[in-house]
Design a protein around this motif. Structure first.
Motif, mmCIF file in Angstrom:
data_model
loop_
_atom_site.group_PDB
_atom_site.id
_atom_site.type_symbol
_atom_site.label_atom_id
_atom_site.label_comp_id
_atom_site.label_asym_id
_atom_site.label_seq_id
_atom_site.Cartn_x
_atom_site.Cartn_y
_atom_site.Cartn_z
ATOM 1 N N ILE A 1 -5.439 2.912 -2.974
ATOM 2 C CA ILE A 1 -5.284 1.985 -1.855
ATOM 3 C C ILE A 1 -6.486 1.054 -1.803
ATOM 4 N N SER A 2 -6.209 -0.238 -1.879
ATOM 5 C CA SER A 2 -7.281 -1.232 -1.954
ATOM 6 C C SER A 2 -7.710 -1.688 -0.571
ATOM 7 N N ARG B 1 0.831 -1.194 0.000
ATOM 8 C CA ARG B 1 0.000 0.000 0.000
ATOM 9 C C ARG B 1 0.870 1.250 0.000
ATOM 10 N N GLY B 2 2.119 1.086 -0.375
ATOM 11 C CA GLY B 2 3.056 2.205 -0.355
ATOM 12 C C GLY B 2 2.990 3.068 -1.596
ATOM 13 N N PHE C 1 -4.608 -8.402 2.921
ATOM 14 C CA PHE C 1 -4.324 -9.244 4.076
ATOM 15 C C PHE C 1 -2.994 -8.887 4.733
ATOM 16 N N LYS C 2 -1.905 -9.133 4.030
ATOM 17 C CA LYS C 2 -0.582 -8.965 4.618
ATOM 18 C C LYS C 2 -0.294 -7.524 4.988
ATOM 19 N N TYR C 3 -0.728 -6.581 4.135
ATOM 20 C CA TYR C 3 -0.382 -5.179 4.340
ATOM 21 C C TYR C 3 -1.600 -4.344 4.743
ATOM 22 N N ARG C 4 -2.572 -4.956 5.424
ATOM 23 C CA ARG C 4 -3.798 -4.221 5.745
ATOM 24 C C ARG C 4 -3.531 -3.029 6.664
ATOM 25 N N SER D 1 7.511 3.537 -1.039
ATOM 26 C CA SER D 1 7.700 4.263 0.213
ATOM 27 C C SER D 1 6.611 3.895 1.205
ATOM 28 N N LYS D 2 6.961 3.976 2.476
ATOM 29 C CA LYS D 2 5.954 3.798 3.517
ATOM 30 C C LYS D 2 4.987 4.970 3.459
ATOM 31 N N LEU D 3 3.688 4.670 3.502
ATOM 32 C CA LEU D 3 2.703 5.747 3.449
ATOM 33 C C LEU D 3 2.824 6.646 4.674
#
Length: 331
Positions: free
Chosen positions: A283-284, A251-252, A288-291, A269-271
């Motif tokens: 952003i979806s 989600r970066g 799962f992993k990056y919620r 990049s980290k948001l």
């Protein structure tokens, strides 16, 4: 020679950067060395202090998109361009001018350095040996000083937002300088802005890097798409989403690209908190992993097989914003 390591440039957020406001987000510039075999990384350079070429309080400290010129690494911050000798990373010189504001990238072409002074919507051409300014080109084809004053030292100004063009990254096409423009979602020829490549195609997704891949041009978008264009016709040929329909997609903010044959190394990049919420529509949900978001990443994507081969993850103490990715060919 096989590629074993990458240089990754960027910065780390201040704890209260969002509250401080524009141009004060980042408190540490970072240059990392990433081992592609092990996934381990180390900090090669960092900068936590400003100086005469920065605002007196809360300088925005980040290393942006660098370039290689033989054994010289040209490494920019918001207001300076450093030259380091590789592999020992001895500083050779540093160039800075009052018209440098929120630099996003530097590029070496023959005997010139080309610097994107993003905060002034200009591209500054320097003599590589002396660092003197040869030319200032506006990203909209206007007079470089139509909006700003050449009597002001913009290195000491935290932010000049909103920008009219927000030039990000320079490349050469037919021996002419072209630059990507975030606001217009395109790339334009700096000597004739009527010549352009419509990368965004009507979508409000920021365009960043523009690199050659064989006889094609590849552009990054902050939503993670890679846009492949024909430089002759200026038409978009294809769009690649490295993660496709995967539920474990980062989600970066996608920025930073290095291409090695068919392997694409893509920075995420980290948001961070931002007022530009329209840029985050990609952003979806149901991730799962990056919620809860993800740390800064470099993603290894095989364009031939169209599969992600590996994801390299950093920690917040080392780097959060990724600007540039380059090969490191030394032991």
């Amino acid at each position: 020679m096989s590629l074993n390591k990458l240089l990754v440039s960027g910065g780390c957020l201040r704890e209260n950067g969002f509250e401080l406001g524009e141009g004060k987000y980042y408190g540490k510039a970072s240059l990392l060395l990433l081992d592609l075999a092990t996934g381990q990384f180390e900090t090669l350079l960092s900068k936590t202090d400003g100086g005469a070429n920065y605002p007196a309080e809360h300088p925005n400290l980040q290393y942006t998109a660098a370039c290689l010129d033989g054994d010289t690494l040209w490494l920019p911050t918001d207001t300076e361009v450093f030259a380091y000798r590789l592999p020992d990373l001895q500083q050779v010189t540093c160039y800075s001018h009052p018209c440098f504001q929120n630099i996003h990238s530097v590029h070496a072409f023959a005997d010139e350095l080309v610097v994107t002074s993003t905060g002034l919507d200009n591209v500054v051409v320097l003599d590589k040996q002396s660092g003197q300014i040869k030319q200032i080109l506006n990203a909209e084809g206007k007079d470089p000083w139509h909006r700003f004053s050449n009597d002001i030292d913009y290195r000491l100004v935290h932010s000049t937002r909103p920008h009219d063009a927000h030039p990000n990254y320079v490349f050469q096409l037919n021996n002419e300088l072209w630059v990507t423009r975030c606001k217009q979602e395109d790339a334009v020829c700096l000597s004739n802005v009527n010549k352009s490549i419509d990368v965004g195609q009507g979508e409000r997704i920021s365009v960043h890097d523009g690199l050659w891949w064989g006889d094609k041009l590849v552009f990054t978008r902050v939503d993670g798409f890679l846009v492949i264009c024909d430089p002759v016709s200026g038409k978009v040929l294809d769009k690649h989403d490295p993660f496709g329909l995967e539920r474990n997609r980062p989600r970066g903010w996608c920025r930073g690209l290095y291409i090695d044959g068919n392997m694409f190394y893509i920075g995420y990049s980290k948001l961070r908190k931002t007022k530009l919420t329209t840029k985050l529509k990609f952003i979806s949900q149901g991730n799962f992993k990056y919620r809860d978001g993800n740390e800064a990443l470099v993603v290894a994507y095989n364009m031939h097989t169209q599969k992600v081969e590996r994801v390299y993850e950093f920690n917040s103490a080392s780097i959060e914003a990724v600007y540039g990715i380059l090969p490191y060919q030394y032991d």
